[in-house]
Design a protein around this motif. Structure first.
Motif, short mmCIF file in Angstrom:
data_model
loop_
_atom_site.label_atom_id
_atom_site.label_comp_id
_atom_site.label_asym_id
_atom_site.label_seq_id
_atom_site.Cartn_x
_atom_site.Cartn_y
_atom_site.Cartn_z
N ALA A 210 36.39 63.18 64.39
CA ALA A 210 35.65 64.43 64.53
C ALA A 210 36.03 65.10 65.85
O ALA A 210 36.57 64.48 66.77
N GLY A 211 35.75 66.40 65.94
CA GLY A 211 36.05 67.13 67.17
C GLY A 211 35.23 66.60 68.34
O GLY A 211 34.18 65.99 68.17
N GLU A 212 35.72 66.88 69.55
CA GLU A 212 35.02 66.38 70.74
C GLU A 212 33.61 66.93 70.83
O GLU A 212 32.67 66.21 71.23
N SER A 213 33.40 68.17 70.41
CA SER A 213 32.05 68.73 70.48
C SER A 213 31.10 67.98 69.55
O SER A 213 29.92 67.78 69.87
N GLU A 214 31.61 67.52 68.39
CA GLU A 214 30.77 66.77 67.45
C GLU A 214 30.48 65.37 67.99
O GLU A 214 29.36 64.85 67.83
N LEU A 215 31.45 64.75 68.63
CA LEU A 215 31.21 63.43 69.25
C LEU A 215 30.20 63.55 70.39
O LEU A 215 29.34 62.68 70.56
N ARG A 216 30.30 64.62 71.15
CA ARG A 216 29.35 64.84 72.24
C ARG A 216 27.93 65.04 71.68
O ARG A 216 26.95 64.56 72.25
N LYS A 217 27.85 65.74 70.55
CA LYS A 217 26.54 65.95 69.94
C LYS A 217 25.93 64.64 69.49
O LYS A 217 24.73 64.40 69.68
N LEU A 218 26.75 63.75 68.92
CA LEU A 218 26.23 62.46 68.48
C LEU A 218 25.82 61.63 69.69
O LEU A 218 24.76 60.97 69.67
N ALA A 219 26.61 61.64 70.76
CA ALA A 219 26.27 60.85 71.94
C ALA A 219 24.97 61.33 72.59
O ALA A 219 24.13 60.51 73.02
N THR A 220 24.79 62.62 72.71
CA THR A 220 23.59 63.15 73.38
C THR A 220 22.35 63.08 72.48
O THR A 220 21.24 63.29 72.99
N SER A 221 22.52 62.74 71.20
CA SER A 221 21.35 62.63 70.32
C SER A 221 20.69 61.25 70.40
O SER A 221 19.63 61.05 69.81
N LEU A 222 21.29 60.31 71.14
CA LEU A 222 20.77 58.94 71.19
C LEU A 222 19.49 58.89 72.00
O LEU A 222 19.41 59.41 73.13
N ARG A 223 18.49 58.26 71.41
CA ARG A 223 17.19 58.10 72.08
C ARG A 223 16.73 56.65 71.98
O ARG A 223 16.95 55.99 71.00
#
Length: 223
Positions: A210-223
């Motif tokens: 996936a694009g870097e922006s999508e990977l960043r979105k997944l990483a920042t969604s972790l709670r």
């Protein structure tokens, strides 16, 4: 007194002596020992043709094209039904909740869960496994663009985990993600890229094509 008959006069009776052929017909030739006798075909009988009977007439290109079209039409209809009504192109989704619960119950490391990704992020696999060198939680996703991304959380030593997950991945510097965590950008296998968070008691990896922006979105969604 009757006149004397000439000695070479042909007799009026044409009947041949017994065992001799009739006058005007060729004598039959006896077959040699071990050979079959010749059979003379009956008058009017057709001569034997080549083996296999009459040659089949060749089909024209038009006939072949029509036959192929008849086969392709139902296949195309079935394919359209499979894609349009049965969702044949959609990936099979799974519920990640059981794997997350197993990881939390094992209490091997702090478990983070993605939140707020949206319904267009589909979970395609999720499993938790414990081995001799540590425990690992894996959750795989297909993003809205149809590309793959995987979340890996593990307490396997980073020097062993990173080569296994990223092959020859190399650090590329800080990712500068919000939240105050020190994420690092890494290369990965093939055309994939990764974000890596190294902590004392666990390693978190977000990797995929996936694009870097999508990977960043997944990483920042972790709670």
């Amino acid at each position: 007194m009757e006149a004397a008959q000439p000695a070479d006069r042909t007799p009026t009776d044409a009947t041949p002596p017994e065992g001799q052929p009739a006058l005007g017909e060729p004598a039959a030739v006896a077959p040699a020992p071990g050979e079959p006798a010749a059979v003379t075909p009956a008058a009017g009988a057709p001569a034997a043709g080549p083996a296999g009977g009459k040659a089949r007439s060749e089909r024209s290109p038009k006939d072949m094209a029509l036959s192929l079209l008849i086969l392709l039409v139902p296949i195309a209809l079935l394919l359209a039904f499979y894609r349009g009504f049965l969702g044949g192109d959609s990936p099979v989704t799974v519920d990640p909740a059981p794997a997350l619960e197993q990881a939390r119950s094992a209490n091997a490391f702090p478990v983070s869960e993605p939140t707020g990704l949206g319904d267009d992020w589909r979970t395609v696999n999720a499993r938790f496994r414990t081995e001799a060198d540590g425990s690992t939680l894996r959750i795989g996703y297909v993003n809205p663009e149809g590309r793959g991304a995987q979340l890996v959380e593990s307490n396997v030593p980073a020097e062993k985990l990173l080569p296994a997950e990223l092959t020859e991945g190399q650090p590329q510097g800080a990712a500068d993600l919000p939240g105050g965590l020190s994420w690092q950008r890494y290369t990965a296998r093939g055309n994939e890229q990764a974000l890596v968070l190294l902590e004392p008691n666990r390693t978190v990896i977000v990797v995929g094509d996936a694009g870097e922006s999508e990977l960043r979105k997944l990483a920042t969604s972790l709670r």
